[in-house]
Design an enzyme around this catalytic site. Structure first.
Site, PDB file in Angstrom:
ATOM      1  CB  SER A  15      -0.925   0.015   1.227  1.00  0.00           C
ATOM      2  OG  SER A  15      -0.161   0.037   2.431  1.00  0.00           O
ATOM      3  CG  ASP A  36       2.969  -5.071   3.244  1.00  0.00           C
ATOM      4  OD1 ASP A  36       2.405  -5.241   4.341  1.00  0.00           O
ATOM      5  OD2 ASP A  36       3.164  -3.947   2.765  1.00  0.00           O
ATOM      6  CG  ASP A  57       7.434  -9.600  11.184  1.00  0.00           C
ATOM      7  OD1 ASP A  57       7.947  -8.468  11.238  1.00  0.00           O
ATOM      8  OD2 ASP A  57       7.017 -10.203  12.191  1.00  0.00           O
ATOM      9  CB  VAL A  58      10.797  -5.667   8.112  1.00  0.00           C
ATOM     10  CG1 VAL A  58      10.360  -5.594   6.661  1.00  0.00           C
ATOM     11  CG2 VAL A  58       9.998  -4.726   8.995  1.00  0.00           C
ATOM     12  CB  SER A 149      10.276  10.304   7.470  1.00  0.00           C
ATOM     13  OG  SER A 149       9.460  11.388   7.890  1.00  0.00           O
ATOM     14  CE1 TYR A 162       7.810   7.148  10.958  1.00  0.00           C
ATOM     15  CE2 TYR A 162       8.168   9.519  10.833  1.00  0.00           C
ATOM     16  CZ  TYR A 162       7.856   8.325  10.221  1.00  0.00           C
ATOM     17  OH  TYR A 162       7.601   8.295   8.868  1.00  0.00           O
ATOM     18  CE  LYS A 166      10.415   6.138   8.599  1.00  0.00           C
ATOM     19  NZ  LYS A 166      10.387   5.088   7.553  1.00  0.00           N
ATOM     20  CB  THR A 197      -0.162   6.973   2.517  1.00  0.00           C
ATOM     21  OG1 THR A 197      -0.176   7.296   3.916  1.00  0.00           O
ATOM     22  CG2 THR A 197       1.128   7.485   1.878  1.00  0.00           C
TER      23      THR A 197
END
Length: 258
Positions: A15, A36, A57-58, A149, A162, A166, A197
């Protein structure tokens, strides 16, 4: 680099930004493995573009390796894009000043595991597969793009986890590119700003919220489209002189504290 007859891996490909990248790569003739957790969305997209879905699953190296091996079965692997990630926001100190209300350390670690460790794990495994390809012009074997990001630079209140995740992606871009140069592999990072998104939801309220967010963008005053980000990702993959760089794609926004 001609992608016809090659395979590509896109983590978080079911997605949003990842899906836009999948469509772009498939349009260039690559067989794309959509890696994914979202089986329904990922399977539908893989069917749409003639690719393959691999439940990934990362935080689990075995599933990443299995996805890479799936890509190798489809042709020489030349490209990989790591866009899997989650968002999280929580202030460091709680409102009541108790230790119990301080930021959730387990949540912090989860964000780091998915957004940073997962990207590195996927990079090392994908790069290993790409290194087996026959070298082309200038000894090039392939390229990888990681998605960070603007929060890596402009982290807002509550975004410590977060932004750290990043920022880590940005920080390892050059050393990874230097490591992979010996194998003829380039690596770059793209740092998107506010991209439209499914995370923002749908309906009138969501559209009004996105329009309000768009007012803070320098120009154009709107959220970015996933395909605009995908175009930059693909340029980084295909341009033979793009290497070791982090590129902001954000309409010129500089995020305020909140």
């Amino acid at each position: 680099m001609d992608l016809h007859g090659t395979s590509a891996l896109v983590t978080g490909g079911a997605s949003g930004i990842g899906a836009a990248v999948v469509r772009r790569l498939a349009g260039l003739g690559a067989h794309v493995v959509v890696a994914d957790l979202k089986e329904d969305d990922g399977g539908a997209l893989a069917a749409e573009v003639g690719g393959t879905f691999a439940r990934t699953d990362v935080t689990d190296s075995a599933t990443i390796q299995a996805a890479v091996e799936t890509a190798l079965e489809q042709g020489p692997m030349r490209t990989a894009v790591n866009s899997a990630g989650i968002g999280w926001a929580q202030r460091t100190v709680g409102r009541d000043g108790t230790f119990e209300s301080a930021a959730d350390l387990d949540a912090f670690l989860r964000v780091i595991r998915i957004n940073l460790v997962g990207v590195f794990d996927a990079t090392r495994l994908a790069a290993t597969a790409i290194s087996r390809s026959e070298p082309g012009e200038d000894g090039a074997r392939g390229a990888i793009v990681n998605v960070a990001s603007v929060a890596a630079f402009d982290g807002q209140i509550g975004q410590a986890a977060y932004s750290a995740s990043k920022g880590g992606i940005v920080g390892m871009t050059l050393p990874l590119a230097r490591d992979l140069a010996a194998s003829g592999i380039r690596l770059n990072t793209v740092a998107p700003g506010l991209i439209d998104t499914p995370l923002y939801g749908s309906g009138p309220d969501a559209e009004a919220f996105k329009a309000k967010l768009g007012e803070s963008v320098l120009f154009p005053k709107r959220l970015g489209y996933p395909d605009e980000l995908a175009r930059m990702v693909v340029e980084c993959l295909l341009n033979p002189y793009a290497n070791g760089e982090t590129i902001r794609l954000d309409g010129g926004i500089r995020m305020p504290p909140r």
